[in-house]
Write an enzyme that holds these catalytic residues in place. Structure first.
Site, short mmCIF file in Angstrom:
data_model
loop_
_atom_site.label_atom_id
_atom_site.label_comp_id
_atom_site.label_asym_id
_atom_site.label_seq_id
_atom_site.Cartn_x
_atom_site.Cartn_y
_atom_site.Cartn_z
N GLU A 94 0.82 -1.20 0.00
CA GLU A 94 0.00 0.00 0.00
C GLU A 94 0.85 1.24 0.00
O GLU A 94 2.04 1.22 0.27
CB GLU A 94 -0.89 0.02 1.22
CG GLU A 94 -0.07 0.12 2.46
CD GLU A 94 -0.88 0.41 3.69
OE1 GLU A 94 -2.10 0.56 3.58
OE2 GLU A 94 -0.27 0.51 4.75
N CYS A 124 3.35 8.50 0.77
CA CYS A 124 4.04 7.56 1.65
C CYS A 124 4.12 6.22 0.89
O CYS A 124 3.10 5.70 0.45
CB CYS A 124 3.22 7.41 2.93
SG CYS A 124 3.78 6.09 4.01
N CYS A 131 7.92 -6.84 7.08
CA CYS A 131 9.20 -6.28 7.57
C CYS A 131 9.84 -7.28 8.52
O CYS A 131 9.15 -7.94 9.30
CB CYS A 131 8.95 -4.96 8.29
SG CYS A 131 10.47 -4.17 8.87
N CYS A 135 9.20 -4.94 15.11
CA CYS A 135 8.75 -4.00 16.15
C CYS A 135 7.35 -4.42 16.61
O CYS A 135 6.48 -4.70 15.77
CB CYS A 135 8.73 -2.57 15.64
SG CYS A 135 10.33 -2.06 14.97
N CYS A 138 3.85 -2.77 15.46
CA CYS A 138 3.70 -2.47 14.03
C CYS A 138 3.12 -3.65 13.27
O CYS A 138 3.56 -4.80 13.43
CB CYS A 138 5.08 -2.11 13.47
SG CYS A 138 5.11 -1.95 11.68
N GLY A 180 7.71 -1.85 5.57
CA GLY A 180 9.10 -2.26 5.37
C GLY A 180 10.13 -1.32 5.95
O GLY A 180 9.84 -0.16 6.27
N GLU A 181 11.32 -1.84 6.11
CA GLU A 181 12.47 -1.07 6.59
C GLU A 181 13.33 -0.73 5.37
O GLU A 181 14.02 -1.61 4.84
CB GLU A 181 13.24 -1.90 7.63
CG GLU A 181 14.60 -1.36 8.01
CD GLU A 181 14.61 0.11 8.39
OE1 GLU A 181 13.88 0.51 9.31
OE2 GLU A 181 15.36 0.87 7.73
N SER A 212 12.55 6.97 6.52
CA SER A 212 12.37 6.65 7.93
C SER A 212 12.98 5.29 8.21
O SER A 212 12.74 4.32 7.50
CB SER A 212 10.88 6.64 8.25
OG SER A 212 10.65 6.18 9.56
N SER A 236 13.11 6.23 13.84
CA SER A 236 12.08 5.70 14.74
C SER A 236 12.75 5.37 16.06
O SER A 236 13.39 4.34 16.20
CB SER A 236 11.47 4.44 14.13
OG SER A 236 10.77 4.78 12.96
N LEU A 237 12.61 6.26 16.99
CA LEU A 237 13.33 6.09 18.26
C LEU A 237 12.45 5.38 19.29
O LEU A 237 12.80 4.32 19.80
CB LEU A 237 13.78 7.46 18.77
CG LEU A 237 14.84 7.33 19.84
CD1 LEU A 237 16.21 7.24 19.21
CD2 LEU A 237 14.79 8.49 20.81
N HIS A 238 11.34 5.99 19.61
CA HIS A 238 10.25 5.39 20.38
C HIS A 238 10.49 5.13 21.86
O HIS A 238 9.54 5.17 22.63
CB HIS A 238 9.74 4.10 19.73
CG HIS A 238 9.33 4.24 18.30
ND1 HIS A 238 8.71 5.36 17.82
CD2 HIS A 238 9.47 3.41 17.24
CE1 HIS A 238 8.48 5.21 16.52
NE2 HIS A 238 8.94 4.03 16.14
N ASN A 312 -1.25 3.92 16.53
CA ASN A 312 -2.48 3.48 15.87
C ASN A 312 -2.77 2.05 16.28
O ASN A 312 -1.88 1.21 16.18
CB ASN A 312 -2.32 3.52 14.35
CG ASN A 312 -2.30 4.93 13.82
OD1 ASN A 312 -3.19 5.72 14.08
ND2 ASN A 312 -1.25 5.26 13.08
N CYS A 355 0.11 3.39 8.03
CA CYS A 355 0.74 2.70 6.90
C CYS A 355 0.97 1.25 7.32
O CYS A 355 1.49 0.99 8.38
CB CYS A 355 2.09 3.34 6.62
SG CYS A 355 2.06 4.66 5.43
#
Ligand code: SAH
Ligand code: SF4
Length: 377
Positions: A94, A124, A131, A135, A138, A180-181, A212, A236-238, A312, A355
């Site tokens: 997507e 995007c 992936c 994570c 995700c 994906g990464e 990203s 992406s730290l988080h 999300n 996403c």
């Protein structure tokens, strides 16, 4: 003999020259073919009217065909569009088109006069099916890696997206934040970036493309070497400490925070630019005020801005976003500590926002890492 040429849609002009020379065509045809594909989005050789008939036939033989097909298009009230594409092998990916103003991702240049007659929009795009990074919050991570996308599949999303932007809009910015990464699929992504930037093709400007990453340090360095800071970086730290970051993002075991921060310090950031730090707020997990304090300490001295993203919800995943007052308090605390912070508004909610979720609805899920225990709620 040189290495085999990539798929037609992923070829750079020099590679077209090579292909065309082998067919006995003059050099200048290479630029024409490249422009048809990338500047005009035409993939049907028959429509390439300034090319001789024999060359059009040869291109058709070569299999110059779109590597993906649009299978669904959902439009949210704010103009955000979610595009679902089927790949040649039946897998789905997507992409999301976000008009400025409706954007959860702000215009990376910002503060610019709108172009007369054209509202800039951002796309995007995805770089893999699923992936491998796992994570836990995700949808792509829960699915695991199905496969990498080829450069042609990455670029074809943009050729399609550019043609599908709403009336009065123009595709101006790209964010590699879909499934994906991107840095795990470095070669294909780097080729796609060269195609995006090429002035004879899609011609996106410097800093109009944001990549990203969850933090693959050697590839961040490689990106710096190959593109010299031309690509806008989002990290992406988080979580601001290693123990919990490793729980949420297994990649942290390989490249812990100190290593990642060093890579950010080395990144050749152009003047007046900042690295974006993405921080997904997960209820009861990384949303405490002392997390904001630790984050501010970690980022001290770096040219960054923080994007807070309330998580999300993902189907079959118990984690979720904190309430609005918690988000606000976290945001305010970071400003108090001198960190420029923005809350990324969720957009396109009525089309299954984040996403990664739409395309995965029909993929089997595999939870790869145990979910962390979440305190409170
Ligand atoms: N793999 C890359 C890019 C794709 S993910 C990366 O991780 O950076 C794009 C962004 O969406 C990342 O910041 C990611 O952490 C975030 N994200 C993934 N799932 C999410 C969710 N359920 N809620 C909010 N943000 C999410
Ligand atoms: Fe992969 Fe990014 Fe999702 Fe992590 S957040 S699993 S790196 S897509």
């Amino acid at each position: 003999m040189s290495s085999p040429l990539p798929d037609p849609i992923a070829r750079l002009p020099g590679e077209w020259e090579e292909a065309l020379a082998a067919w006995g065509e003059p050099r200048f045809r290479a630029a024409q073919v490249f422009q048809w594909i990338h500047a005009r989005g035409v993939l049907d050789p028959e429509a390439m009217t300034n090319l001789p008939k024999r060359l059009r036939a040869r291109l058709a033989e070569e299999g110059l065909a779109p590597p993906l097909a649009l299978t669904a298009r959902h439009r949210a009230e704010d103009g955000t569009q979610k595009l679902l594409f089927a790949l040649g092998d039946g897998r789905t990916i997507e992409s999301v088109l976000i008009p400025q103003g409706a954007s959860g991702v702000e215009d990376p240049i910002g503060g610019e006069e709108p172009e007369p007659g054209a509202r800039p929009s951002t796309q995007c795009i995805s770089t893999q099916v699923g992936c491998a990074m796992g994570c836990v919050f995700c949808a792509s991570g829960m699915a695991g890696l199905k496969r990498h996308l080829g450069a042609g599949e990455i670029v074809a999303q943009v050729l399609a997206g550019r043609a599908l932007v709403g009336e009065g809009e123009r595709l101006r910015n790209l964010v590699l934040m879909g499934m994906g990464e991107p840095l795990h699929n470095y070669d294909a992504v780097a080729r796609a970036l060269r195609l995006f930037f090429h002035p004879e093709g899609i011609g996106l400007g410097t800093r109009r493309v944001t990549l990203s990453t969850s933090g693959l340090v050697p590839e961040i360095d490689r990106l710096a070497r190959d593109f010299g800071g031309k690509v806008q970086l989002a990290i992406s730290l988080h979580v601001p400490d290693d123990a919990r970051r490793s729980e949420l993002m297994p990649i942290n075991r390989r490249y812990p925070l100190a290593t990642l921060m060093d890579a950010l310090r080395r990144y050749p950031l152009p003047p007046r630019r900042r690295i974006t730090i993405e921080y997904t707020l997960v209820r009861g997990y990384n949303d405490a005020l002392w997390d904001a304090d630790a984050l501010a300490r970690l980022l001290h001295g770096l040219r960054v801005k923080v994007n807070l993203i309330p998580m999300n919800p993902v189907p079959d995943n118990p984690l979720g976003p904190p309430g609005w007052p918690v988000v606000e308090a976290f945001h305010d605390r970071l400003w108090e500590r001198g960190v420029a912070t923005f809350v990324r508004r969720k957009k396109g909610d009525d089309i299954a926002a984040a996403c990664g979720q739409l395309a995965l609805a029909n993929e089997p899920k595999k939870i790869r890492v145990p979910l962390p225990v979440v305190a409170g709620g």
